[in-house]
Write a protein that holds these residues in place. Structure first.
Motif, mmCIF file in Angstrom:
data_model
loop_
_atom_site.group_PDB
_atom_site.id
_atom_site.type_symbol
_atom_site.label_atom_id
_atom_site.label_comp_id
_atom_site.label_asym_id
_atom_site.label_seq_id
_atom_site.Cartn_x
_atom_site.Cartn_y
_atom_site.Cartn_z
ATOM 1 N N SER A 195 0.849 -1.194 0.000
ATOM 2 C CA SER A 195 0.000 0.000 0.000
ATOM 3 C C SER A 195 0.884 1.243 0.000
ATOM 4 N N SER A 238 -6.470 2.167 -0.263
ATOM 5 C CA SER A 238 -7.130 3.037 0.703
ATOM 6 C C SER A 238 -8.372 2.422 1.315
ATOM 7 N N PHE A 253 -8.094 4.423 6.845
ATOM 8 C CA PHE A 253 -7.994 5.334 5.711
ATOM 9 C C PHE A 253 -9.266 6.184 5.614
ATOM 10 N N GLN A 268 -4.996 8.590 5.513
ATOM 11 C CA GLN A 268 -4.441 7.298 5.873
ATOM 12 C C GLN A 268 -4.276 7.235 7.383
ATOM 13 N N HIS A 313 -0.013 1.567 7.327
ATOM 14 C CA HIS A 313 -0.432 1.226 5.969
ATOM 15 C C HIS A 313 -1.780 0.509 5.954
ATOM 16 N N GLY A 314 -2.468 0.516 7.099
ATOM 17 C CA GLY A 314 -3.814 -0.029 7.152
ATOM 18 C C GLY A 314 -3.917 -1.510 7.442
#
Length: 711
Positions: free
Chosen positions: A175, A454, A459, A519, A638-639
């Motif tokens: 990501s 995303s 995000f 993010q 980065h989620g």
């Protein structure tokens, strides 16, 4: 033990020649396609073209053929074919049109080359510098970020795929705009050292940023001195953070000297005092590759678009559109910033086409600002009756929603008015061409990568006031941004209509960055704030020049001006001094490096390693091999925080009871188990159980590697 990531002389030479081939190809294309521009501009944009081509051509072919030497050879052949066609189809430049060291070029080089030298020396000192013990040393700004960037370089070379997954979370596609890293992979694949491959593209990218910023400011401000001032304000940015270190200096000198000894306690990065406006060179360009190459794209597009929009060089819309359209996978934040800037600049042109008076636009702007503020306070107060219960996040999102909707409606009204007045053909051949190219190139990237990335947790959420949780709103920006923040509003009020048109995107970018988090790492919204700051530097430089002209007859005004500029630069200079001497952190110890070298030489490229989740994991960063689960510091931002939590439970279970958790070993396709000081510090390890299901294949300096028995 031979360490493959140290490369060879031949590998460095071939990697450099491959890189240089693309640079020369970009310069050739620029010299023919942009013949109307000055030689210095063609050379600068040629470097940009070459870097962009090296990012995109091998990567695009690798999506079809795999990341291999073959795909890179075909990319070079494709570039050679394109250059040949360009030579045959364009006119040769006149003999007299060669590079000239005029005043503008000399000032650009006088400013850029010293900072370029500083950047190169510090970056070289901060990346994989060998320590006396045999480990690797990093610097203050790179000791964290460089670990993930190294893995993004080694992973495609090792595993031969693009796009690729995190090698610290193999189930998740990266990501991150990975082209800022795969450009180094395209050097590393030829057998160069990892350090050489990491540094080489960045130093040329930095040179393009330094020169591009000056050329943009010079074109916009039409003054070499003002351009030099704007350039200085941007790259030597810093507010009044130095005051925290001067306070009490007579009593305790260590309050000042800790700038050069403590970790991240500088006048541009002092978290406990809410100093977060980090220096553009030390804390953005050196550690953050996407920011570095993103700014290269930003200033290139701003230069081309300014000349296309405000100087009526309509042919440049074509090249600006190509560069902007190729930006999402280089820097997503910069692509968004460019979208905002282009929309606002288009509105300024539509105002002229629709023949709207500046006074009318001023009234509309004032009304819009009042409406946004009203929406902000009304929404916030709905949650309570005092500032303690004020709903800042919902208030900010309400302001963003209202402001965005109003701007969209205003843009549509202006467009319809311009079309009604007969400007259809001009709009189609300029902004229509630009938008068509951008969408054609960018939409596959956005739908194929960005929008999917995303969709992770954290995000796209409302969040007001960036990362300021303690100071009042205005004071936070004043003490962080300094004189530029103090003078921005007077500069806009005193500036010409054109200056206000160019600087107008500042308001929209600020609204976006201060009301919405794109993010999980909200701090990364500074990647939207710095493009706004670049425009603010230009506006303030124009105003400071105007003030100086009005006051130049006053005795001693030159010393006052020098003092003001010194005040603007002081925090940055001190931060740069700290960065220059900070290359002392051994991130990878000698045992880690030796184990990584063994893994690189003795394991398959698809090997899966069970190890601990430290951020500075030499095994994942240096070898490109997969590990079951890496650092949450990277994954959560980065989620992938939820996946990290689940995997760490499984990793702990395997180390504690390997024989009872064979299904987990099979689930993650584990081939090797690493046992060392880092693993013992993180988990309850049953080494006898590990020995029962795996063979000890490596043991040195306290690090052991077991290979799982074949089923």
């Amino acid at each position: 033990m031979r360490m493959i990531f140290n490369g060879t002389f031949a590998g460095n030479l071939i990697g450099f020649l491959y890189f240089a081939f693309f640079l020369f190809g970009g310069i050739l294309l620029s010299s023919r396609l942009l013949a109307s521009q000055r030689a210095a501009v063609r050379l600068w944009l040629g470097i940009v073209f070459g870097i962009v081509l090296l990012m995109w051509l091998p990567a695009a072919l690798s999506m079809l053929l795999g990341f291999s030497v073959l795909s890179h050879l075909l990319a070079a052949l494709l570039l050679a074919a394109g250059c040949t066609v360009c030579l045959l189809c364009t006119k040769k430049l006149p003999r007299g049109d060669h590079f000239r060291f005029d005043k503008e070029t000399l000032v650009m080089l006088a400013l850029s080359l010293p900072l370029f030298l500083f950047f190169t020396l510090v970056l070289s000192d901060h990346i994989l510098k060998e320590s006396p013990s045999g480990g690797y040393i990093f610097g203050q700004s790179t000791y964290f970020d460089a670990n993930i960037h190294l893995s993004f370089i080694t992973t495609p070379v090792t595993q031969g795929t693009i796009p690729f997954s995190y090698n610290i979370l193999p189930s998740a596609q990266v990501s991150y705009p990975f082209l800022s890293d795969t450009i180094s992979a395209s050097v590393y694949i030829w057998g160069s050292s990892l350090r050489f491959a990491y540094v080489l593209p960045m130093v040329f990218g930095a040179l393009a940023v330094f020169c591009g910023a000056f050329l943009f400011f010079s074109t916009w401000l039409k003054s070499i001195k003002k351009a030099a001032l704007a350039w200085t304000l941007f790259f030597f940015n810093g507010g009044f953070g130095f005051a925290y270190f001067l306070d009490g200096l007579r009593i305790d000198s260590t309050n000042f000297t800790r700038i050069f000894t403590a970790l991240y306690e500088t006048p541009t990065n002092l978290n406990d005092r809410m100093i977060r406006w980090v220096n553009t060179v030390c804390d953005m360009m050196i550690p953050q590759r996407a920011s570095l190459f993103g700014w290269m794209m930003l200033f290139s597009c701003l230069y081309l678009l300014y000349r296309a929009v405000f100087l009526k060089e309509k042919r440049l819309f074509l090249y600006a559109g190509i560069l902007a359209g190729l930006t999402p996978m280089i820097s997503t934040h910069i692509f968004l910033s460019l979208g905002v800037i282009c929309a606002v600049w288009m509105m300024s042109r539509l105002v002229a086409m629709a023949n709207i008076r500046p006074r009318t636009i001023g009234k509309i702007t004032a009304g819009l600002l009042l409406a946004i503020l009203a929406a902000f306070f009304f929404t916030g107060l709905k949650t309570g009756t005092s500032l303690k219960t004020f709903g800042y996040d919902s208030a900010g999102f309400s302001a963003l929603l209202l402001g965005g909707t109003a701007l969209l409606l205003l843009w549509a009204w202006l467009l319809i008015s311009a079309l009604h007045r007969g400007y259809f053909k001009e709009i189609l051949c300029t902004w229509g061409l630009f938008l068509g190219i951008v969408l054609l190139l960018a939409l596959p990237q956005l739908f194929g990568f960005t929008f999917r990335q995303s969709s992770g947790s954290g995000f796209m959420q409302a969040h007001f006031n960036w990362i300021n949780y303690r100071d009042t709103y205005l004071w936070f920006y004043i003490k962080n941004v300094g004189i530029v923040a103090l003078l921005l509003i007077p500069a806009l009020l005193a500036g010409s209509n054109r200056l206000r048109s160019v600087a107008a995107p500042i308001a929209v970018l600020m609204l976006l960055a201060d009301t919405f988090a794109f993010q999980p790492n909200v701090y990364d919204n500074n990647k939207l704030l710095y493009p706004a700051y670049a425009l603010a530097c230009g506006a303030v430089a124009e105003y400071m020049g105007l003030l100086y002209q009005k006051l130049k007859d006053i005795r001693g005004i030159k010393f006052v001006a020098a003092g003001v500029i010194t005040l603007c630069m002081l925090s940055a200079v001190l931060s740069m001094g700290r960065e220059a001497v900070s290359g002392v952190y051994e991130i990878y110890s000698a045992p880690q490096v030796q184990a990584a070298a063994w893994i690189q030489e003795n394991t398959e490229k698809d090997a899966m390693l069970l190890t601990n989740d430290r951020y500075n994991n030499a095994l994942s960063s240096l070898t490109g091999r997969n590990i079951v689960c890496g650092s949450n510091s990277f994954l959560s931002t980065h989620g992938h925080g939820e996946e990290y939590t689940a995997r760490q439970k499984d990793v702990s279970a395997i180390y504690a009871s390997p024989e009872q958790n064979r299904e987990l070993l099979e689930k993650y396709n584990v081939t090797h188990i690493v046992v060392g000081p880092d693993e013992y510090a993180s988990y309850n390890i049953n080494e006898e159980g590990i020995a029962a299901i795996a063979d000890l294949v490596y043991e040195k300096d306290g690090v052991k590697i077991y290979k799982i028995h074949e089923p």
